[in-house]
Design a protein around this motif. Structure first.
Motif, PDB file in Angstrom:
ATOM      1  N   CYS A  92       1.349  -1.292  -0.406  1.00  0.00           N
ATOM      2  CA  CYS A  92       0.521  -0.616  -0.088  1.00  0.00           C
ATOM      3  C   CYS A  92       1.583   1.076   0.022  1.00  0.00           C
ATOM      4  CB  CYS A  92      -0.593  -0.122   1.579  1.00  0.00           C
ATOM      5  SG  CYS A  92      -2.003   1.383   1.566  1.00  0.00           S
ATOM      6  N   CYS A 133      -0.763   3.235   6.601  1.00  0.00           N
ATOM      7  CA  CYS A 133      -1.604   1.859   6.826  1.00  0.00           C
ATOM      8  C   CYS A 133      -0.157   0.499   6.886  1.00  0.00           C
ATOM      9  CB  CYS A 133      -1.924   1.827   4.944  1.00  0.00           C
ATOM     10  SG  CYS A 133      -2.671  -0.424   4.864  1.00  0.00           S
ATOM     11  N   HIS A 167      -0.021  -1.854   4.625  1.00  0.00           N
ATOM     12  CA  HIS A 167       0.039  -3.238   5.129  1.00  0.00           C
ATOM     13  C   HIS A 167       0.635  -3.824   4.369  1.00  0.00           C
ATOM     14  CE1 HIS A 167      -3.215  -6.473   5.734  1.00  0.00           C
ATOM     15  NE2 HIS A 167      -3.236  -6.330   4.005  1.00  0.00           N
ATOM     16  N   CYS A 196      -5.585  -0.527  -1.869  1.00  0.00           N
ATOM     17  CA  CYS A 196      -5.758  -1.633  -0.633  1.00  0.00           C
ATOM     18  C   CYS A 196      -6.645  -2.573  -0.179  1.00  0.00           C
ATOM     19  CB  CYS A 196      -5.207  -0.348   0.618  1.00  0.00           C
ATOM     20  SG  CYS A 196      -4.303  -1.283   2.419  1.00  0.00           S
ATOM     21  N   ASP A 244      -6.559  -3.266   2.915  1.00  0.00           N
ATOM     22  CA  ASP A 244      -7.042  -3.537   4.298  1.00  0.00           C
ATOM     23  C   ASP A 244      -7.703  -1.787   4.437  1.00  0.00           C
ATOM     24  OD1 ASP A 244      -6.851  -4.085   6.884  1.00  0.00           O
ATOM     25  OD2 ASP A 244      -4.210  -3.134   6.771  1.00  0.00           O
ATOM     26  N   CYS A 245      -6.567  -0.305   3.787  1.00  0.00           N
ATOM     27  CA  CYS A 245      -7.556   0.142   4.295  1.00  0.00           C
ATOM     28  C   CYS A 245      -7.960   0.778   2.913  1.00  0.00           C
ATOM     29  CB  CYS A 245      -6.302   1.527   4.443  1.00  0.00           C
ATOM     30  SG  CYS A 245      -5.312   1.872   3.436  1.00  0.00           S
TER      31      CYS A 245
HETATM   32 ZN   LIG Z   1      -3.318   0.142   2.636  1.00  0.00          ZN
END
Ligand SMILES: [Zn+2]
Length: 479
Positions: A36, A41, A43, A78, A80-81
């Motif tokens: 990312c 983040c 990640h 991403c 995740d975020c």
């Molecule tokens: Zn991220």
């Protein structure tokens, strides 16, 4: 598969336009992001492709054809975020449709002297695109457009462009265009001179324009003012030509003498003595016999040149110059010149203390006019930038394939001459130069003779006597 020298992209296809003018490459980023891009983040999971768009980017020519890259730019998300970010490239600027190397090509060609329009046409882009690339370059390379040092020998002149006199400032020793100013008025000249270091600038070369000399005297009182040798000679040359014209007008009216003949002979009088051929010298003598005033005017010109050719130092030049002043005929055509020569005596003779001419500035002037003419309608700032970059950029020597070293793909090197052996060496023709010897008389002797036979009191009636005495003396010297 295809390598066009941009490692950031992978080319997946190549096609050509049906008229064969252009190549189109299809490409995408060579590498996908592995994490990312959101710094908050961190990640480490590979982001997904979120969306894609294509960008058509213009590149430098290849194989003589236009080159376009249809570049697919992915946007990633991403997991995740949910941060979304695109591919990053460094070979073209964001929001630009031209590669950086193509912009550089535009700039290089501008500096080589090609006009915005010509380059634009060659690349099928608007001339404004080329101008913008050039502007961006000059904006980021201010150091190439400003010289804030003081030259030891300064050259001043003006270029007449578009009804304006633009001040041209050069470094005579380093052969560099230092600056161009919008006008050549005294406040502008003085403002520039005030930026210089008084103890560094030893000498300023210029033409007869009294305004520059005045400015230099005020601002740089210790600098030697040197009037350009070629302008000084030109001043005398003009008097000779005016004499020819007045004779031409008089004799064509009173005796029906052919004006054309006079005009055609102009070059005979204007050419330096040592550059005339024997038959031209004969023709000249014919004119002198018929029109003794022409001889007098001609000798005034030649003997003035002799001062430059022969005086070894300031003392010699001083005395020769004063001798010469006495020989200037009292023709109307010579009167203003005589006055100028007396008034500017010191500045002319300073040449022997600082033997510099303004020839470089004159050549720069011609280049400026050429650049202006080619680009018709440049604004002053653009013209200045173009001139500074074009004139001050050293031109590479012409590429000579016979002298170049070519590196093979295996790293070994070869030259064409090695390959071809002696074939090319023997093919060079020998140059022969023809030397013309004017009656084997040295110019120095001619000057001394002229002074010897010059008799101011018997000026009008003795011209013929003087010619024959002069000719006799020349004959004696030649044998
Ligand atoms: Zn991220």
């Amino acid at each position: 598969m295809y390598d066009i020298g941009i490692p950031e992209i992978n080319i997946t296809a190549r096609s050509e336009s049906d008229d064969g003018r252009a190549i189109l490459y299809t490409a995408e980023a060579a590498h996908r992001p592995i994490c990312c891009a959101n710094p908050a983040c961190g990640h480490k999971v590979k982001p997904h492709v979120h969306s894609s768009k294509t960008n058509l980017i213009h590149d430098i020519r290849s194989e003589g054809k236009l080159v376009y890259i249809n570049l697919t730019i992915h946007r990633y998300r991403c997991p995740d975020c949910s941060y979304v970010f695109p591919d990053e490239f460094t070979f073209f600027a964001k929001n630009s449709h031209i590669t950086d190397r193509l912009k550089q090509e535009f700039v290089d060609r501008c500096i080589k002297g090609e006009t915005f329009t010509y380059i634009g046409n060659d690349y099928s882009v608007d001339h404004k695109t080329v101008a913008a690339a050039f502007k961006a370059y000059s904006d980021t390379h201010k150091e190439l457009l400003t010289y804030d040092y003081t030259p030891e020998v300064l050259g001043l002149d003006e270029a007449h462009i578009d009804d304006h006199f633009r001040l041209v400032i050069t470094d005579i020793k380093e052969q560099r265009l230092l600056d161009m100013k919008r006008d050549n008025k005294a406040p502008t000249v003085k403002a520039y001179l005030h930026t210089l270091d008084k103890s560094t600038c030893k000498c300023v070369t210029m033409d007869f324009a009294p305004a520059y000399a005045k400015c230099v005297k005020t601002v740089l009182p210790d600098a030697l003012i040197v009037i350009d040798k070629f302008h000084a000679i030109q001043e005398v040359n003009r008097c000779l030509d005016r004499t020819r014209i007045s004779l031409q007008n008089y004799y064509s009216k009173t005796e029906g003498f052919s004006t054309k003949l006079f005009k055609r002979a102009k070059y005979l009088f204007m050419t330096n003595w040592e550059n005339l051929t024997e038959s031209e010298w004969d023709a000249l003598n014919g004119w002198f016999n018929r029109f003794p005033d022409l001889f007098t005017a001609y000798m005034t010109k030649e003997t003035f040149r002799d001062i430059y050719n022969l005086a070894k130092d300031r003392t010699e030049a001083d005395s020769m110059f004063d001798e010469w002043l006495k020989t200037i005929p009292d023709f109307k055509a010579f009167e203003p010149m005589r006055k100028t020569m007396i008034k500017r005596r010191g500045h002319i003779l300073n040449y022997w203390d600082a033997p510099y001419t303004n020839a470089y500035t004159e050549s720069v002037n011609n280049l400026i006019k050429k650049i202006e003419k080619a680009g018709r309608g440049y604004k002053f700032d653009t013209l200045r930038e173009r001139c500074m970059l074009e004139i001050n950029t050293e031109k590479p020597d012409k590429f000579n394939p016979r002298k170049a070293t070519f590196v093979n793909s295996d790293g070994s090197a070869q030259t064409l001459t090695e390959k071809a052996g002696k074939l090319y060496l023997s093919a060079v023709p020998k140059k022969t130069t023809k030397t013309i010897n004017v009656d084997s008389v040295l110019l120095k002797d001619s000057l001394m003779l002229y002074f010897k036979h010059f008799d101011r009191t018997k000026h009008a009636e003795s011209t013929i006597a003087r010619i024959s005495a002069y000719a006799e003396a020349i004959q004696r010297l030649a044998h």
